[in-house]
Design a protein around this motif. Structure first.
Motif, short mmCIF file in Angstrom:
data_model
loop_
_atom_site.label_atom_id
_atom_site.label_comp_id
_atom_site.label_asym_id
_atom_site.label_seq_id
_atom_site.Cartn_x
_atom_site.Cartn_y
_atom_site.Cartn_z
N PHE A 6 0.83 -1.21 0.00
CA PHE A 6 0.00 0.00 0.00
C PHE A 6 0.86 1.26 0.00
O PHE A 6 0.59 2.21 -0.74
N ASP A 7 1.93 1.28 0.81
CA ASP A 7 2.78 2.46 0.88
C ASP A 7 3.49 2.72 -0.44
O ASP A 7 3.59 3.86 -0.90
N GLY A 8 4.00 1.64 -1.05
CA GLY A 8 4.67 1.81 -2.33
C GLY A 8 3.71 2.30 -3.41
O GLY A 8 4.07 3.17 -4.23
N TYR A 9 2.50 1.78 -3.39
CA TYR A 9 1.53 2.19 -4.40
C TYR A 9 1.01 3.60 -4.18
O TYR A 9 0.57 4.26 -5.13
N LEU B 73 -5.98 6.91 8.60
CA LEU B 73 -5.28 8.05 8.05
C LEU B 73 -4.69 7.72 6.68
O LEU B 73 -4.70 8.56 5.77
N GLU B 74 -4.20 6.49 6.54
CA GLU B 74 -3.68 6.06 5.24
C GLU B 74 -4.78 6.02 4.19
O GLU B 74 -4.60 6.47 3.05
N LEU B 75 -5.95 5.50 4.58
CA LEU B 75 -7.08 5.46 3.65
C LEU B 75 -7.54 6.86 3.28
O LEU B 75 -7.90 7.12 2.13
N MET B 76 -7.53 7.76 4.26
CA MET B 76 -7.94 9.14 4.00
C MET B 76 -6.99 9.79 3.00
O MET B 76 -7.40 10.45 2.04
N PHE C 129 -4.15 -7.55 -0.66
CA PHE C 129 -2.92 -8.33 -0.56
C PHE C 129 -2.21 -8.08 0.77
O PHE C 129 -1.73 -9.01 1.43
N ASP C 130 -2.10 -6.80 1.15
CA ASP C 130 -1.44 -6.47 2.42
C ASP C 130 -2.17 -7.12 3.60
O ASP C 130 -1.54 -7.64 4.52
N ARG C 131 -3.49 -7.09 3.55
CA ARG C 131 -4.26 -7.59 4.70
C ARG C 131 -4.22 -9.12 4.80
O ARG C 131 -3.97 -9.67 5.88
N PHE C 132 -4.46 -9.79 3.69
CA PHE C 132 -4.67 -11.23 3.76
C PHE C 132 -3.41 -12.06 3.48
O PHE C 132 -3.38 -13.24 3.80
N VAL C 133 -2.38 -11.45 2.90
CA VAL C 133 -1.15 -12.19 2.63
C VAL C 133 -0.06 -11.82 3.62
O VAL C 133 0.62 -12.70 4.16
N PHE C 134 0.10 -10.51 3.88
CA PHE C 134 1.20 -10.06 4.73
C PHE C 134 0.76 -9.58 6.11
O PHE C 134 1.59 -9.21 6.94
N GLY C 135 -0.55 -9.55 6.37
CA GLY C 135 -1.06 -9.18 7.69
C GLY C 135 -0.93 -7.70 8.02
O GLY C 135 -1.01 -7.33 9.19
N HIS C 136 -0.75 -6.85 7.00
CA HIS C 136 -0.66 -5.40 7.24
C HIS C 136 -2.03 -4.77 7.05
O HIS C 136 -2.63 -4.86 5.97
N VAL C 137 -2.55 -4.16 8.09
CA VAL C 137 -3.86 -3.51 8.04
C VAL C 137 -3.68 -2.03 7.75
O VAL C 137 -2.94 -1.33 8.46
#
Length: 284
Positions: free
Chosen positions: A85-88, A255-258, A243-251
């Motif tokens: 998510f951060d890279g994208y 603030l990131e969504l905003m 992908f972040d949530r279900f593969v790497f466990g990053h939620v």
């Protein structure tokens, strides 16, 4: 419309490719992954090599191939150390990069309001990345810089591909493979690790995904201007959150969504202002 469909398909392939690469990066070196990626693409291209023919613009092909290699290297490094998510988030600034580069390289007309949306988009990126920077600025700085460089080179590739729209499709695919193979082979030899059967499949799939993504992207830019296609990059946002949530466990946090929402809105308004400007441009 056909260019847009090719672009959406290409972005989806790139999202899955980045997931695959991030998974492989935990065990294998960049040189090995990239070498096998280009080897698979060359194998796919073999039946089409007779269609490459001669080109009157070898310099353009070489520059495009080098930029594609830089983009692959920088994003491989960025996603190895960052959540997708951060890279994208950085990648979503590609429409703004395309506009600025097209204004400089192609002398395209840019309305004043478009610069406002550029500023809003970058503010959205800063808002979304604020938690990451505040939590781990020292370790996040270099991967984020790599993602930024990868986005600039990606934007340049879009513009150069548009300039090469009369070149054969096989040539657009072959040149990056040759340059990438020559550059990655020494790195692969230095850190080669024999993969098991499962990882062999993943490495081969990595090459197939890169082939499909690059082919879709090249075809899209042959059919439509980069400035119209670049806003479609944000269609990857749902992919990378999942992908972040279900593969790497990053939620992904609120603030990131905003911040991501601000970037998407800025991209849409930017595309609208550019389309209006194009419609008002005098024709000959």
């Amino acid at each position: 419309m056909s260019g847009a469909l090719w672009m959406v398909a290409g972005i989806a392939c790139f999202a899955v490719l980045d997931l695959n690469s991030k998974w492989l990066a935990a065990s294998y070196g960049m040189g090995q992954v990239l070498l096998l990626r280009y080897a698979v693409t060359l194998a796919v291209l073999l039946p089409f090599l007779r269609r490459v023919g001669r080109t009157a613009r070898p310099g353009l092909h070489l520059l495009r191939a080098v930029l594609m290699l830089v983009s692959s290297v920088t994003y491989f490094y960025a996603f190895k150390h960052l959540p997708l998510f951060d890279g994208y988030l950085v990648f979503f600034t590609a429409p703004f990069m395309v506009m600025m580069l097209a204004r400089w390289l192609l002398r395209e007309r840019v309305p004043k309001v478009a610069w406002l949306w550029v500023g809003l988009g970058f503010l959205g990126v800063l808002l979304a990345l604020a938690p990451r920077i505040a939590h781990d600025a020292a370790h996040a700085a270099l991967p984020l810089a790599a993602a930024f460089l990868g986005t600039v080179t990606y934007a340049l590739v879009l513009i150069l591909t548009r300039r090469a729209q009369r070149e054969s499709f096989a040539a657009l695919m072959l040149w990056p493979c040759v340059v990438g193979t020559l550059a990655s082979a020494p790195l692969a030899a230095a850190d080669w690790l024999a993969p098991d059967l499962g990882d062999t499949v993943l490495l081969l799939v990595n090459g197939l995904l890169w082939t499909a993504a690059s082919a879709c992207l090249s075809r899209a830019v042959q059919l439509a201007p980069p400035s119209q296609l670049a806003p479609l990059d944000f269609t990857a946002i749902l992919w990378v959150i999942a992908f972040d949530r279900f593969v790497f466990g990053h939620v992904v946090g609120p603030l990131e969504l905003m911040g991501a929402a601000v970037v998407v809105v800025a991209c849409l308004l930017h595309a609208r202002s550019m389309a209006r400007a194009a419609g008002q441009a005098p024709t000959r």
